[in-house]
Scaffold this motif. Structure first.
Motif, PDB file in Angstrom:
ATOM      1  N   THR A   1       3.009  -4.310   6.967  1.00  0.00           N
ATOM      2  CA  THR A   1       1.669  -3.733   7.078  1.00  0.00           C
ATOM      3  C   THR A   1       1.419  -3.075   8.431  1.00  0.00           C
ATOM      4  O   THR A   1       0.271  -2.935   8.839  1.00  0.00           O
ATOM      5  CB  THR A   1       0.604  -4.811   6.848  1.00  0.00           C
ATOM      6  N   ASP A   2       2.454  -2.711   9.144  1.00  0.00           N
ATOM      7  CA  ASP A   2       2.326  -2.033  10.436  1.00  0.00           C
ATOM      8  C   ASP A   2       1.556  -2.860  11.457  1.00  0.00           C
ATOM      9  O   ASP A   2       0.655  -2.362  12.133  1.00  0.00           O
ATOM     10  CB  ASP A   2       1.673  -0.661  10.272  1.00  0.00           C
TER      11      ASP A   2
ATOM     12  N   GLY B   1      -0.870  -3.594  -1.230  1.00  0.00           N
ATOM     13  CA  GLY B   1      -0.810  -3.567  -2.680  1.00  0.00           C
ATOM     14  C   GLY B   1       0.411  -2.803  -3.154  1.00  0.00           C
ATOM     15  O   GLY B   1       1.355  -2.554  -2.396  1.00  0.00           O
ATOM     16  N   LEU B   2       0.412  -2.404  -4.374  1.00  0.00           N
ATOM     17  CA  LEU B   2       1.538  -1.660  -4.923  1.00  0.00           C
ATOM     18  C   LEU B   2       1.694  -0.290  -4.283  1.00  0.00           C
ATOM     19  O   LEU B   2       2.786   0.284  -4.307  1.00  0.00           O
ATOM     20  CB  LEU B   2       1.377  -1.508  -6.439  1.00  0.00           C
ATOM     21  N   GLU B   3       0.623   0.228  -3.688  1.00  0.00           N
ATOM     22  CA  GLU B   3       0.727   1.558  -3.069  1.00  0.00           C
ATOM     23  C   GLU B   3       1.619   1.529  -1.821  1.00  0.00           C
ATOM     24  O   GLU B   3       2.052   2.567  -1.352  1.00  0.00           O
ATOM     25  CB  GLU B   3      -0.661   2.083  -2.710  1.00  0.00           C
ATOM     26  N   ALA B   4       1.879   0.343  -1.266  1.00  0.00           N
ATOM     27  CA  ALA B   4       2.704   0.239  -0.069  1.00  0.00           C
ATOM     28  C   ALA B   4       4.201   0.291  -0.393  1.00  0.00           C
ATOM     29  O   ALA B   4       5.014   0.446   0.513  1.00  0.00           O
ATOM     30  CB  ALA B   4       2.402  -1.053   0.665  1.00  0.00           C
ATOM     31  N   ILE B   5       4.571   0.160  -1.658  1.00  0.00           N
ATOM     32  CA  ILE B   5       5.983   0.180  -2.037  1.00  0.00           C
ATOM     33  C   ILE B   5       6.433   1.624  -2.146  1.00  0.00           C
ATOM     34  O   ILE B   5       5.841   2.412  -2.895  1.00  0.00           O
ATOM     35  CB  ILE B   5       6.196  -0.551  -3.383  1.00  0.00           C
ATOM     36  N   PRO B   6       7.484   2.002  -1.399  1.00  0.00           N
ATOM     37  CA  PRO B   6       7.926   3.397  -1.479  1.00  0.00           C
ATOM     38  C   PRO B   6       8.571   3.698  -2.826  1.00  0.00           C
ATOM     39  O   PRO B   6       9.161   2.828  -3.458  1.00  0.00           O
ATOM     40  CB  PRO B   6       8.950   3.504  -0.353  1.00  0.00           C
ATOM     41  N   ASP B   7       8.460   4.953  -3.252  1.00  0.00           N
ATOM     42  CA  ASP B   7       9.023   5.358  -4.547  1.00  0.00           C
ATOM     43  C   ASP B   7      10.511   5.498  -4.486  1.00  0.00           C
ATOM     44  O   ASP B   7      11.171   5.791  -3.613  1.00  0.00           O
ATOM     45  CB  ASP B   7       8.419   6.677  -5.002  1.00  0.00           C
TER      46      ASP B   7
END
Length: 70
Positions: free
Chosen positions: A55-56, A64-70
């Motif tokens: 989380t820097d 949340g799930l938005e923190a997982i890179p694609d």
């Protein structure tokens, strides 16, 4: 009579509740988060450092799930 114990009961209840509420506000003032993490064991420290890395530097804000890179 039985109701004579109510003032003593109220005093004891308040006296026992003060440390819990005091820790809530002290952690909020010092750490910026009212809930303290215990760092007693190595695994807990490891998870705390992992959360800070993900989380820097803000380990108390869970990503949340938005923190997982694609």
């Amino acid at each position: 009579m039985w109701y004579e114990i109510l003032p003593s009961y109220a005093i004891m209840t308040v006296a026992m509740a003060i440390p819990g509420y005091a820790m809530y506000f002290m952690n909020k003032a010092v750490l910026g988060n009212p809930y303290k993490r215990e760092m007693r064991y190595r695994w807990d420290r490891h998870l705390y450092m992992r959360d800070g890395r993900l989380t820097d530097g803000r380990p108390y804000e869970a990503p949340g799930l938005e923190a997982i890179p694609d």
